[in-house]
Write a protein that holds these residues in place. Structure first.
Motif, PDB file in Angstrom:
ATOM      1  N   SER A  27     -23.348 -13.758  22.047  1.00  0.00           N
ATOM      2  CA  SER A  27     -23.937 -12.416  22.005  1.00  0.00           C
ATOM      3  C   SER A  27     -23.527 -11.721  20.710  1.00  0.00           C
ATOM      4  N   GLY A  28     -24.049 -10.501  20.524  1.00  0.00           N
ATOM      5  CA  GLY A  28     -23.735  -9.738  19.325  1.00  0.00           C
ATOM      6  C   GLY A  28     -24.350 -10.386  18.097  1.00  0.00           C
ATOM      7  N   ILE A  29     -23.602 -10.418  16.998  1.00  0.00           N
ATOM      8  CA  ILE A  29     -24.141 -11.002  15.776  1.00  0.00           C
ATOM      9  C   ILE A  29     -24.335 -12.514  15.902  1.00  0.00           C
ATOM     10  N   PHE A  30     -23.718 -13.112  16.921  1.00  0.00           N
ATOM     11  CA  PHE A  30     -23.853 -14.552  17.158  1.00  0.00           C
ATOM     12  C   PHE A  30     -24.936 -14.867  18.190  1.00  0.00           C
ATOM     13  N   GLU A  31     -25.686 -13.897  18.610  1.00  0.00           N
ATOM     14  CA  GLU A  31     -26.600 -14.061  19.739  1.00  0.00           C
ATOM     15  C   GLU A  31     -27.371 -15.374  19.654  1.00  0.00           C
ATOM     16  N   GLY A  32     -27.257 -16.159  20.729  1.00  0.00           N
ATOM     17  CA  GLY A  32     -27.956 -17.430  20.784  1.00  0.00           C
ATOM     18  C   GLY A  32     -27.018 -18.615  20.852  1.00  0.00           C
ATOM     19  N   LEU A  33     -27.467 -19.726  20.293  1.00  0.00           N
ATOM     20  CA  LEU A  33     -26.780 -21.015  20.420  1.00  0.00           C
ATOM     21  C   LEU A  33     -25.863 -21.257  19.220  1.00  0.00           C
ATOM     22  N   ASN A  34     -24.825 -20.422  19.108  1.00  0.00           N
ATOM     23  CA  ASN A  34     -23.855 -20.619  18.026  1.00  0.00           C
ATOM     24  C   ASN A  34     -22.935 -21.779  18.387  1.00  0.00           C
ATOM     25  N   CYS A  35     -22.939 -22.822  17.554  1.00  0.00           N
ATOM     26  CA  CYS A  35     -22.120 -24.010  17.818  1.00  0.00           C
ATOM     27  C   CYS A  35     -20.962 -24.159  16.850  1.00  0.00           C
ATOM     28  N   GLY A  36     -20.641 -23.078  16.138  1.00  0.00           N
ATOM     29  CA  GLY A  36     -19.590 -23.133  15.141  1.00  0.00           C
ATOM     30  C   GLY A  36     -18.203 -22.903  15.700  1.00  0.00           C
ATOM     31  N   LEU A  37     -17.421 -23.962  15.808  1.00  0.00           N
ATOM     32  CA  LEU A  37     -16.054 -23.835  16.311  1.00  0.00           C
ATOM     33  C   LEU A  37     -15.187 -22.992  15.379  1.00  0.00           C
ATOM     34  N   GLY A  38     -15.561 -22.930  14.104  1.00  0.00           N
ATOM     35  CA  GLY A  38     -14.790 -22.161  13.146  1.00  0.00           C
ATOM     36  C   GLY A  38     -15.215 -20.719  13.015  1.00  0.00           C
ATOM     37  N   SER A  39     -16.194 -20.295  13.792  1.00  0.00           N
ATOM     38  CA  SER A  39     -16.628 -18.897  13.751  1.00  0.00           C
ATOM     39  C   SER A  39     -15.689 -18.042  14.590  1.00  0.00           C
ATOM     40  N   SER A  40     -15.833 -16.714  14.456  1.00  0.00           N
ATOM     41  CA  SER A  40     -15.000 -15.793  15.236  1.00  0.00           C
ATOM     42  C   SER A  40     -15.645 -15.432  16.567  1.00  0.00           C
ATOM     43  N   ASP A  41     -16.667 -16.154  16.948  1.00  0.00           N
ATOM     44  CA  ASP A  41     -17.315 -15.986  18.246  1.00  0.00           C
ATOM     45  C   ASP A  41     -16.327 -16.339  19.361  1.00  0.00           C
ATOM     46  N   GLN A  42     -16.593 -15.870  20.577  1.00  0.00           N
ATOM     47  CA  GLN A  42     -15.774 -16.236  21.731  1.00  0.00           C
ATOM     48  C   GLN A  42     -15.856 -17.747  21.936  1.00  0.00           C
ATOM     49  N   GLN A  43     -14.695 -18.398  21.985  1.00  0.00           N
ATOM     50  CA  GLN A  43     -14.681 -19.857  22.073  1.00  0.00           C
ATOM     51  C   GLN A  43     -15.296 -20.371  23.370  1.00  0.00           C
ATOM     52  N   GLU A  44     -15.221 -19.568  24.428  1.00  0.00           N
ATOM     53  CA  GLU A  44     -15.849 -19.975  25.684  1.00  0.00           C
ATOM     54  C   GLU A  44     -17.350 -20.100  25.504  1.00  0.00           C
ATOM     55  N   ALA A  45     -17.935 -19.175  24.756  1.00  0.00           N
ATOM     56  CA  ALA A  45     -19.376 -19.215  24.523  1.00  0.00           C
ATOM     57  C   ALA A  45     -19.753 -20.408  23.650  1.00  0.00           C
ATOM     58  N   THR A  47     -18.112 -23.225  23.330  1.00  0.00           N
ATOM     59  CA  THR A  47     -17.934 -24.441  24.133  1.00  0.00           C
ATOM     60  C   THR A  47     -19.111 -24.643  25.074  1.00  0.00           C
ATOM     61  N   LEU A  48     -19.577 -23.563  25.695  1.00  0.00           N
ATOM     62  CA  LEU A  48     -20.731 -23.663  26.584  1.00  0.00           C
ATOM     63  C   LEU A  48     -21.982 -24.052  25.796  1.00  0.00           C
ATOM     64  N   ASN A  49     -22.150 -23.462  24.621  1.00  0.00           N
ATOM     65  CA  ASN A  49     -23.306 -23.805  23.795  1.00  0.00           C
ATOM     66  C   ASN A  49     -23.309 -25.283  23.419  1.00  0.00           C
ATOM     67  N   ARG A  50     -22.148 -25.781  23.036  1.00  0.00           N
ATOM     68  CA  ARG A  50     -22.055 -27.185  22.644  1.00  0.00           C
ATOM     69  C   ARG A  50     -22.289 -28.107  23.848  1.00  0.00           C
ATOM     70  N   ALA A  51     -21.852 -27.668  25.019  1.00  0.00           N
ATOM     71  CA  ALA A  51     -22.112 -28.454  26.229  1.00  0.00           C
ATOM     72  C   ALA A  51     -23.608 -28.532  26.515  1.00  0.00           C
ATOM     73  N   ARG A  52     -24.320 -27.441  26.263  1.00  0.00           N
ATOM     74  CA  ARG A  52     -25.773 -27.442  26.455  1.00  0.00           C
ATOM     75  C   ARG A  52     -26.450 -28.382  25.463  1.00  0.00           C
ATOM     76  N   VAL A  53     -25.939 -28.414  24.239  1.00  0.00           N
ATOM     77  CA  VAL A  53     -26.477 -29.331  23.237  1.00  0.00           C
ATOM     78  C   VAL A  53     -26.237 -30.778  23.656  1.00  0.00           C
ATOM     79  N   ALA A  54     -25.014 -31.091  24.096  1.00  0.00           N
ATOM     80  CA  ALA A  54     -24.697 -32.452  24.539  1.00  0.00           C
ATOM     81  C   ALA A  54     -25.609 -32.866  25.686  1.00  0.00           C
TER      82      ALA A  54
END
Length: 251
Positions: A27-45, A47-54
């Protein structure tokens, strides 16, 4: 929201996808499928995004592998699922069931496949990595695993386009100093600046390296905010951080 995934007919013999930002949990500036582990996004989000990709790639979450990207010509050989992220900007494998995932936000994600040999690759190619040889190095590493570059297809995914990529005269001069023929990748811009064709450079280097066929999907990350993250657009907007798109391929 359902994931929106772009594909190419060149790679239809293998499972692949250039994932857009749609369908994610961020959500916020990351709204959507942010898969960047190095971003300052919530890591739970993330991780969930990457699980959806997998899941979309039909592999377990642990089999979605990546590298710590450093704008280098270095290639990692992946032999199976791993949590390690070696410092490199491309990966190759001949192991079924492993999804190679490259992160981008204007740079070129490039997916490779030699379907006859059963070898795939994925590369992150910004201007520096491209000039330093990451695309040719990926083809070299694939051939080390039994591929033939003449039978290899390469597709450049969503990247910043020439109309959105303005650079200064120093950037232009450095490119021409390296090779005067690089002038083909520039067009005059405003007030002495230039428009730089990053996908054009990528296609040229792939063909120069002897790839069988290559194409760009034609999608500009900067110009379509609903579908793509863009580092440059974020910078222009003065935002604190940006999301990362993921592009994946698996046998």
């Amino acid at each position: 929201m359902t994931l929106e995934i772009l594909t190419s007919e060149l790679l239809n013999s293998v499972h692949h996808g250039f994932f857009t930002r749609r369908g994610g949990a961020s959500s916020g500036i990351f709204e959507g499928l942010n898969c960047g582990l190095g971003s300052s996004d919530q890591q739970e989000a993330v991780t969930l995004n990457r699980a959806r990709v997998a899941e979309a790639m039909n592999v377990p979450a642990a089999a979605l592998v990546g590298v710590h990207q450093i704008h280098s010509p270095d290639v990692a050989v992946i032999t199976g699922p791993t949590a390690d992220r070696p410092r490199a900007d491309a990966m190759v494998t001949k192991t079924p069931g492993v999804a190679l995932g490259i992160l981008t936000a204007d740079c070129q994600p490039v997916l490779f496949a030699d379907p006859k040999a059963g070898v795939i690759g994925a590369a992150h190619a910004g201007w520096r990595g491209a000039l330093d040889g990451i695309l040719a190095a990926t083809l070299d590493a694939m051939e080390d695993l039994g591929a033939d570059r003449r039978n290899t297809y390469a597709v450049i995914g969503p990247s910043i386009s020439k109309r959105a990529y303005e650079v200064g005269p120093e950037f232009h001069a450095d490119f021409l100093q390296k090779d005067p023929d690089n002038s083909r990748f520039f067009a005059p811009g405003h007030e002495g600046r230039y428009q730089f064709d990053l996908p054009g450079l990528g296609l040229h280097l792939l063909r120069q390296a002897g790839v069988g066929r290559a194409e760009w999907t034609g999608h500009c990350t900067y110009s379509d905010e609903e579908l793509f993250y863009s580092y440059r657009r974020t910078t222009h907007a003065g935002e604190a951080d940006y999301g990362r798109l993921i592009s994946c391929i698996t046998l």
